[in-house]
Scaffold this active site. Structure first.
Site, short mmCIF file in Angstrom:
data_model
loop_
_atom_site.label_atom_id
_atom_site.label_comp_id
_atom_site.label_asym_id
_atom_site.label_seq_id
_atom_site.Cartn_x
_atom_site.Cartn_y
_atom_site.Cartn_z
N ASP A 25 0.44 -1.54 0.06
CA ASP A 25 0.27 0.03 0.21
C ASP A 25 0.85 1.25 0.10
O ASP A 25 1.36 0.73 0.97
CB ASP A 25 -1.00 -0.51 1.34
CG ASP A 25 -1.86 -0.95 0.69
OD1 ASP A 25 -2.38 -1.49 0.23
OD2 ASP A 25 -2.66 -1.31 2.62
N ASP A 80 -10.95 -4.08 8.03
CA ASP A 80 -10.20 -4.76 8.45
C ASP A 80 -10.01 -5.41 9.28
O ASP A 80 -10.38 -6.25 10.49
CB ASP A 80 -9.09 -4.88 7.57
CG ASP A 80 -8.73 -4.75 5.81
OD1 ASP A 80 -9.68 -5.64 5.44
OD2 ASP A 80 -7.59 -3.74 5.50
N HIS A 106 -5.89 5.75 13.89
CA HIS A 106 -4.58 6.45 13.81
C HIS A 106 -4.07 5.87 12.16
O HIS A 106 -5.49 5.50 11.64
CB HIS A 106 -4.19 4.39 14.71
CG HIS A 106 -4.32 4.42 16.36
ND1 HIS A 106 -5.12 4.72 16.43
CD2 HIS A 106 -3.28 4.68 16.57
CE1 HIS A 106 -5.11 4.50 18.34
NE2 HIS A 106 -4.04 4.44 18.36
#
Length: 623
Positions: free
Chosen positions: A337, A572, A605
Site C-alpha cells: 500500500d 479489516d 490511527h
C-alpha cells in the site's frame, strides 16, 4: 619402562610385580595389587615373554557390524578404556560375514585381553567358539547380546516416545523407521505401547521412506502424530511436512530419538524436533567397564545401565488438531500500500497535492491476517505475490507478525499487487488498486493448498481476487467445516451459486448499494442476500456502527466514539476482531460489539497495519 621401573615406582619387589601381571597374586594384598596394576596400565607395560597365553596385554578388541559414523558408543568405549589403562583394537565388518571372521581372528592374533562384539546376525554366533577357545572374556552386544543390558534400551525408548503422544490424546500415530541396529527393538516398543493403550496397530502406518506412500497414509489414516527411530529421518520428514503445508505441532506432532552427537541439529527456520537423547557414549563406557571387570576377575556387583527418558523440548509436539483451538484462514489480496495524505480527495479535472508519502504491506487479506495475529489467534494466509522485491517485504512482515505464510506463493514474472490510498483531513479514504499477482490466484491454487484449511474454524475471504477463486475458497472451507466470512470489496455482483457458501457477508454501505442499487432500507437489501442463501449479513456503517441482519430480523450496534484520522483499515480491523472472538466462542452479538471497538481504535490511527489493535489493548476497551 621395564619391570624394575614399575617395581621402583610401586615400592615393591620385581617378583611381586611379576606375580601380579601373571595372575599369581593370591598372597598379595589388594592394595598392593591395585597400586601395581594402576602403574602397569598407566605406562602400558608389557612383560617380557608376552607371547605366553596368560600374559596381560592391556588391550580390548571392539568388533562392530555396522557404520558408527553417527554413533558415539565407540567414543565411550575408547575413553573408558584409556581411563582404565587399556588400549583398543577396533574392527568393523560392515555386515560382511567373511570380514567378521577375519576381524575376530585378527583380534585374537593380537592377543586382546577381552572382546566387545556386535554380531551381524544369528549366523555370526557360530564364531563364538573361536573366542571361547582362547579363554578370554567376551561381551556380546546388540540385539543378539548376552542379555538385555548389552543393548541400548531402544524398545523402552520407543514405548515411552509413543506414549508421549498418547498422553496428549493422539490415537492415530505412524512410525517412521530407518534400517539399523535399533530398528526391530524400536518397532517392538511402538507396537507394545499401542497394544497396552488399546490402539489398533496397522502395518501401513509403519513407513521407511518419505514420499507418496507417506502422503496417502497421512490423509487416509488421518495421522496426527509421528514417532521416528532416527533423528536424520525425522529432519527429512520435517522438511517434507513443511513442503506439504503441514505445520508442526498445529497439524502434526513429531517426536524422535536423537543420538548425543545430533543435539541441536536443525534446518534454518525449522523448529527443533522434540526428542529423547540417547546417551550412546555413556552406554559405551558402561560396556567397557563390564568387559574390564571380567578381564580383571573383579567381584563387583553387576552394574546396570540406567537411562532416564525426558523429552528435549516441545516445539514439535502438541495435542491433535481437533483438540486445539481452531485457527483462522485468510484468502485474498496481498499488496504493498502506498499512502498519500491530502487536504481533499482527488476529483476529476483537479490536481491534488499530497503532504505525506509512505509504503507499507497491505491488501485486505494481509491486513486481516495481521489483525487476527495481533489478537493472539493462530492464522494462515493464502494468496499470491510477485517475483519482485516487494514480495520479500511481504514475507518479512508476515514472519514478524507471526502469520503463517506457507500459503503465500511467488508468481514468476508478475509484480506484487499495489494499492494507492488517498486519505483526506477528515480521515476519509479513496483506494485505487493494481491487481498484479492477485489476479493470478486460481481455484487450482486453492485446491493445492487444501491442507492449510485443516482445523480451521473460520475462513475470511475478500473479492479482490477472481470470483471463481472466491467460490472455491468458500467450498474448500466448507469441506473442512469452517465458517466463511466474505468481504465484497471491488465487485458489483455476487454469483447466486456463491451465496449459499457464505455464512457471514460484511459489506459497507457503499458496497451494499453497489451490489443492490436502488431504493430500500439497509435491512431490506441485506434480506435479499439472506433469501439467496447467505447465513447473516453485517453492514458496517462507519461512525454509526454496524447493523446485523438475520432471517429473523435486524439489530443495530453503535460505534465506539472516537476522533477519525484514517478509516482505511476500519473494515479489516472489524472483521479480524469479529472472527477472532467468534472463534473463541463468543456470541455473534458480543463479537459484533467487540469488532466495533476494534474498528473505532483503527480509525483513530494512521495506516492500516499500524492501526490494528492488539489483544491487550482491545481487552482494555471491552466493558
Amino acid at each position: 619402562m621395564n619391570i624394575k621401573d614399575i617395581a621402583q615406582l610401586a615400592g615393591v619387589s620385581t617378583s611381586t610385580v611379576s606375580k601380579i601381571v601373571n595372575h599369581k597374586d593370591a598372597s598379595i594384598t589388594a592394595a598392593t595389587r591395585d597400586r601395581v596394576l594402576e602403574l602397569v596400565r598407566k605406562y602400558h607395560y608389557t612383560p617380557y615373554g608376552s607371547s605366553k597365553p596368560n600374559t596381560t596385554t592391556w588391550r580390548i578388541g571392539v568388533l562392530l557390524s555396522s557404520s558408527i559414523s553417527m554413533d558415539s558408543t565407540l567414543d565411550g568405549i575408547i575413553q573408558q578404556a584409556q581411563k582404565s589403562g587399556y588400549g583398543t583394537l577396533v574392527f568393523n565388518s560392515y555386515g560382511n560375514h567373511d570380514q567378521e571372521e577375519r576381524n575376530i581372528l585378527a583380534a585374537l592374533e593380537h592377543r586382546v585381553d577381552g572382546m566387545v562384539w556386535e554380531p551381524i546376525d544369528r549366523t555370526s554366533l557360530a564364531l563364538k567358539g573361536k573366542i571361547e577357545a582362547q579363554g578370554i572374556p567376551e561381551l556380546t552386544i546388540g540385539p543378539l547380546g548376552d542379555d538385555r543390558t548389552a543393548l541400548m534400551p531402544y524398545e523402552e525408548a520407543a514405548y515411552s516416545l509413543t506414549e508421549e503422544l498418547i498422553k496428549r490424546h493422539h490415537t492415530s500415530i505412524a512410525c517412521l523407521l530407518s534400517p539399523g541396529r535399533r530398528t526391530q527393538s524400536f518397532l517392538h516398543g511402538y507396537r507394545r505401547c499401542l497394544f497396552d493403550h488399546n490402539i489398533q496397530y496397522h502395518t501401513d502406518m509403519v513407513l521407511e521412506t518419505i514420499g507418496e506412500d507417506l502422503t496417502q497414509v497421512l490423509e487416509n489414516r488421518q495421522v496426527t502424530g509421528i514417532v521416528a527411530s532416527h533423528y536424520h529421518h525425522a529432519l527429512e520428514f520435517l522438511q517434507f511436512a513443511e513442503s506439504m503445508h503441514y505445520r508442526l505441532p498445529q497439524d502434526l506432532s513429531l517426536v524422535s530419538l536423537m543420538n548425543d552427537t545430533n543435539m541441536h541439529l536443525r534446518y534454518p527456520g525449522s523448529p527443533e524436533i522434540s526428542s529423547y537423547v540417547m546417551r550412546n557414549a555413556d552406554f559405551g563406557a558402561y560396556l567397557c567397564r563390564r568387559i574390564i571387570h571380567a578381564i580383571e576377575h573383579e567381584s563387583h556387583p553387576s552394574e546396570a545401565f540406567e537411562h532416564t527418558f525426558a523429552l528435549d523440548g516441545e516445539q514439535t509436539v502438541g495435542r491433535p488438531p481437533d483438540q486445539q483451538c481452531k485457527k483462522i484462514v485468510v484468502v485474498g489480496s496481498i499488496n504493498v500500500d502506498t499512502y498519500l495524505t491530502a487536504p481533499n480527495l482527488p476529483k476529476a479535472g483537479m490536481t491534488t497535492t499530497t503532504r505525506n508519502f509512505a509504503s507499507t504491506p497491505g491488501g485486505k487479506a494481509t491486513n486481516q491476517a495481521v489483525g487476527v495475529a495481533r489478537l493472539q489467534h493462530q492464522v494462515s494466509l493464502i494468496g499470491n505475490v510477485g517475483s519482485d522485491p516487494a514480495a520479500d517485504y511481504i514475507y518479512k512482515t508476515m514472519r514478524q507478525a507471526h502469520v503463517d505464510a506457507t500459503g503465500v506463493r511467488r508468481v514468476i514474472g508478475a509484480d506484487t499487487g499495489k494499492a494507492y490510498i488517498f486519505v483526506d483531513s477528515k480521515g476519509e479514504s479513496m483506494i485505487s488498486l493494481v491487481a498484479g499477482a492477485n489476479e493470478s490466484l486460481t481455484p487450482d491454487d486453492i485446491t493445492e493448498r487444501d491442507q492449510i484449511f485443516r482445523n480451521a474454524g473460520y475462513c475470511l475471504i475478500q473479492t479482490e481476487i477472481p470470483m471463481d477463486t472466491v467460490a472455491e475458497a468458500c467450498r474448500t472451507a466448507k469441506r473442512h467445516q469452517a465458517a466463511t466470512i466474505v468481504k465484497p470489496s471491488s465487485c458489483d455482483h455476487l454469483p447466486e451459486d456463491l451465496l449459499t457458501s457464505i455464512d457471514i457477508l460484511i459489506p459497507n454501505l457503499n458496497e451494499l448499494n453497489t451490489l443492490i442499487p436502488g431504493p430500500g432500507s439497509v435491512a431490506d437489501k441485506a434480506k435479499q442476500f439472506i433469501n439467496g442463501g447467505v447465513g447473516k449479513v453485517i453492514i458496517t456503517l462507519g461512525e454509526h456502527g454496524c447493523t446485523l441482519v438475520t432471517a429473523s430480523g435486524h439489530k443495530d450496534f453503535p460505534a465506539h466514539e472516537t476522533r477519525a484520522i484514517d478509516d482505511t483499515g476500519a473494515s479489516d480491523a472489524f472483521i479480524s476482531a469479529l472472527a477472532s472472538y467468534l472463534c473463541s466462542g463468543c456470541s455473534l452479538d458480543k463479537a459484533a460489539h467487540i469488532a466495533n471497538l476494534a474498528a473505532g481504535f483503527s480509525v483513530a490511527h494512521e495506516g492500516v497495519i499500524p492501526s490494528l489493535i492488539n489483544r491487550r489493548q482491545l481487552e482494555g476497551l471491552i466493558d
